[in-house]
Every structure is written in structure tokens, then in C-alpha cells.
Design an enzyme around this catalytic site. Structure first.
Site, PDB file in Angstrom:
ATOM      1  N   CYS A 111       0.829  -1.210   0.000  1.00 48.55           N
ATOM      2  CA  CYS A 111       0.000   0.000   0.000  1.00 48.55           C
ATOM      3  C   CYS A 111       0.866   1.263   0.000  1.00 48.55           C
ATOM      4  O   CYS A 111       1.569   1.536  -0.953  1.00 48.55           O
ATOM      5  CB  CYS A 111      -0.970  -0.054   1.181  1.00 48.55           C
ATOM      6  SG  CYS A 111      -2.281   1.171   1.164  1.00 48.55           S
ATOM      7  N   HIS A 112       0.853   2.045   1.083  1.00 51.99           N
ATOM      8  CA  HIS A 112       1.662   3.255   1.193  1.00 51.99           C
ATOM      9  C   HIS A 112       3.062   2.973   1.748  1.00 51.99           C
ATOM     10  O   HIS A 112       3.905   3.861   1.783  1.00 51.99           O
ATOM     11  CB  HIS A 112       0.975   4.286   2.103  1.00 51.99           C
ATOM     12  CG  HIS A 112      -0.219   4.949   1.488  1.00 51.99           C
ATOM     13  ND1 HIS A 112      -1.433   4.310   1.348  1.00 51.99           N
ATOM     14  CD2 HIS A 112      -0.387   6.186   0.974  1.00 51.99           C
ATOM     15  CE1 HIS A 112      -2.295   5.134   0.788  1.00 51.99           C
ATOM     16  NE2 HIS A 112      -1.692   6.281   0.539  1.00 51.99           N
ATOM     17  N   ALA A 113       3.314   1.743   2.208  1.00 53.41           N
ATOM     18  CA  ALA A 113       4.614   1.417   2.812  1.00 53.41           C
ATOM     19  C   ALA A 113       5.809   1.570   1.866  1.00 53.41           C
ATOM     20  O   ALA A 113       6.918   1.812   2.345  1.00 53.41           O
ATOM     21  CB  ALA A 113       4.589   0.015   3.416  1.00 53.41           C
ATOM     22  N   TRP A 115       6.632   4.078   0.541  1.00 52.88           N
ATOM     23  CA  TRP A 115       7.215   5.363   0.930  1.00 52.88           C
ATOM     24  C   TRP A 115       8.493   5.140   1.731  1.00 52.88           C
ATOM     25  O   TRP A 115       9.445   5.899   1.620  1.00 52.88           O
ATOM     26  CB  TRP A 115       6.238   6.151   1.806  1.00 52.88           C
ATOM     27  CG  TRP A 115       5.356   7.124   1.098  1.00 52.88           C
ATOM     28  CD1 TRP A 115       5.523   7.678  -0.128  1.00 52.88           C
ATOM     29  CD2 TRP A 115       4.154   7.679   1.637  1.00 52.88           C
ATOM     30  NE1 TRP A 115       4.489   8.549  -0.395  1.00 52.88           N
ATOM     31  CE2 TRP A 115       3.638   8.571   0.669  1.00 52.88           C
ATOM     32  CE3 TRP A 115       3.464   7.521   2.830  1.00 52.88           C
ATOM     33  CZ2 TRP A 115       2.472   9.299   0.865  1.00 52.88           C
ATOM     34  CZ3 TRP A 115       2.294   8.240   3.019  1.00 52.88           C
ATOM     35  CH2 TRP A 115       1.812   9.117   2.038  1.00 52.88           C
TER      36      TRP A 115
END
Length: 187
Positions: A111-113, A115
Site C-alpha cells: 500500500c503506502h509502505a 514510501w
């Protein structure tokens, strides 16, 4: 390490982790026989984010300060918007991600990990996926972004969103088992 049953896996998270993105991989890895440690800059418990509101808490097993990457066979990074955004400003969290990327051991982000992969400087030249809203961030970090359920590039596994959790979990298990075979062959 001959199998997942002897693996020690760290899940790095803080308050605001996406509930299912920590719990599903944790549960699948436990079911497969791995030993799991929830690692966090916080102690005690951390609270998840469950779709549109705060969710359940999980117990932190190990403080980030006390973690040695050599003690683990893989690192899992759950997403959600809050969790990786808070972790990517934690110097020790970014250093842990970089250490796993450099070690060749499985490093899995959903997902956003990704980043955190961007912040650790390990996205450049990699094939990756992520939640679509951070695709531009991943591309700007030099990765080749693709809209796929799971993307494996070397030791880095990335996945898009909670709808891909079963495939993500299977990819982690497979990578840990393959990593064990490779280290046995090297001995």
C-alpha cells in the site's frame, strides 16, 4: 534456514497502521510456522486504522531501538497513510529498511509502505507497485512502477492494497523459504 517454520520475521509499524495490512500477513506467517515480532518506535501497544476510523491495538514485541536486522529473516512493512508517513521520518526505521534491502533478505511493503523504500533510497532501478496515490512518488524515486497485485524484484516484494493481502502473504512465505534455500546452498 530450511523453511518458514524456523524463520523470525519483524513487522515494523506504529500507530495508524492499516489494520488488515498488519494482521493478515502476521496471521498467515504465524499459520505457516514463522515467529513474528511487532517492532515499533513505541512500546506497549499501537493502534491500527481500520478503513475509516481507529481500529484495534496490537502489542509491540520489540522496541525499534533494540532491533538488530541480523536477528531476523525478513521485514514486513504494513501500509495505511499514517503508519509509513510517521515511520519515514524515524531515522532508525529508515535505517532498518535500508539494512534489509542491502542484506538480500526479503523486504515486503504494501500500500503506502513503499514510501519507506523511497525514503531509504532503495527504490531506484527497482520494479515496484504501491497504492495508486503514491505511484508518482515511487516513479520519482527512480522505480519502474507497475499496476500489479504483487511485484517481486530481487529481495523486495511490493503490493498494492488490502485486496492483494493473500497474494502478498504467499509471496513473503515463498521469498523466505527461497532465501533459506539460497543461504543453505551458500554454506
Amino acid at each position: 534456514m530450511p523453511s518458514i517454520k524456523q524463520a523470525r520475521i519483524a513487522i515494523l509499524a506504529t500507530n495508524g497502521f492499516e489494520q488488515s495490512e498488519l494482521e493478515v500477513p502476521r496471521d498467515r506467517l504465524l499459520e505457516a510456522g514463522a515467529e513474528i515480532h511487532i517492532v515499533s518506535p513505541e512500546s506497549g501497544e499501537i493502534t491500527g486504522w481500520d478503513k475509516k476510523d481507529w481500529g484495534s491495538s496490537v502489542t509491540v514485541d520489540k522496541a525499534l531501538d533494540a532491533v538488530n536486522p541480523n536477528d531476523y529473516d525478513a521485514l514486513v512493512l504494513p501500509g495505511g497513510q499514517i503508519n509509513p508517513d510517521l515511520l519515514r521520518v524515524e531515522e532508525k526505521a529508515v535505517a532498518l529498511v535500508k539494512a534489509f534491502a542491502d542484506s538480500g533478505k526479503p523486504l515486503a511493503a504494501i500500500c503506502h509502505a513503499p514510501w519507506l523504500l523511497v525514503e531509504a533510497g532503495v527504490a531506484k532501478g527497482r520494479r515496484m507497485t504501491s497504492y495508486n496515490s503514491i505511484a508518482t512518488d515511487v516513479k520519482n524515486a527512480g522505480a519502474e512502477w507497475e499496476d500489479s497485485e504483487v511485484v517481486e524484484d530481487g529481495n523486495i516484494i511490493t503490493s498494492r492494497n488490502p485486496g492483494d493481502l493473500e497474494a502478498f502473504s504467499k509471496a513473503i512465505i515463498k521469498a523466505v523459504e527461497n532465501s533459506g534455500s539460497q543461504s543453505q546452498a551458500a554454506e
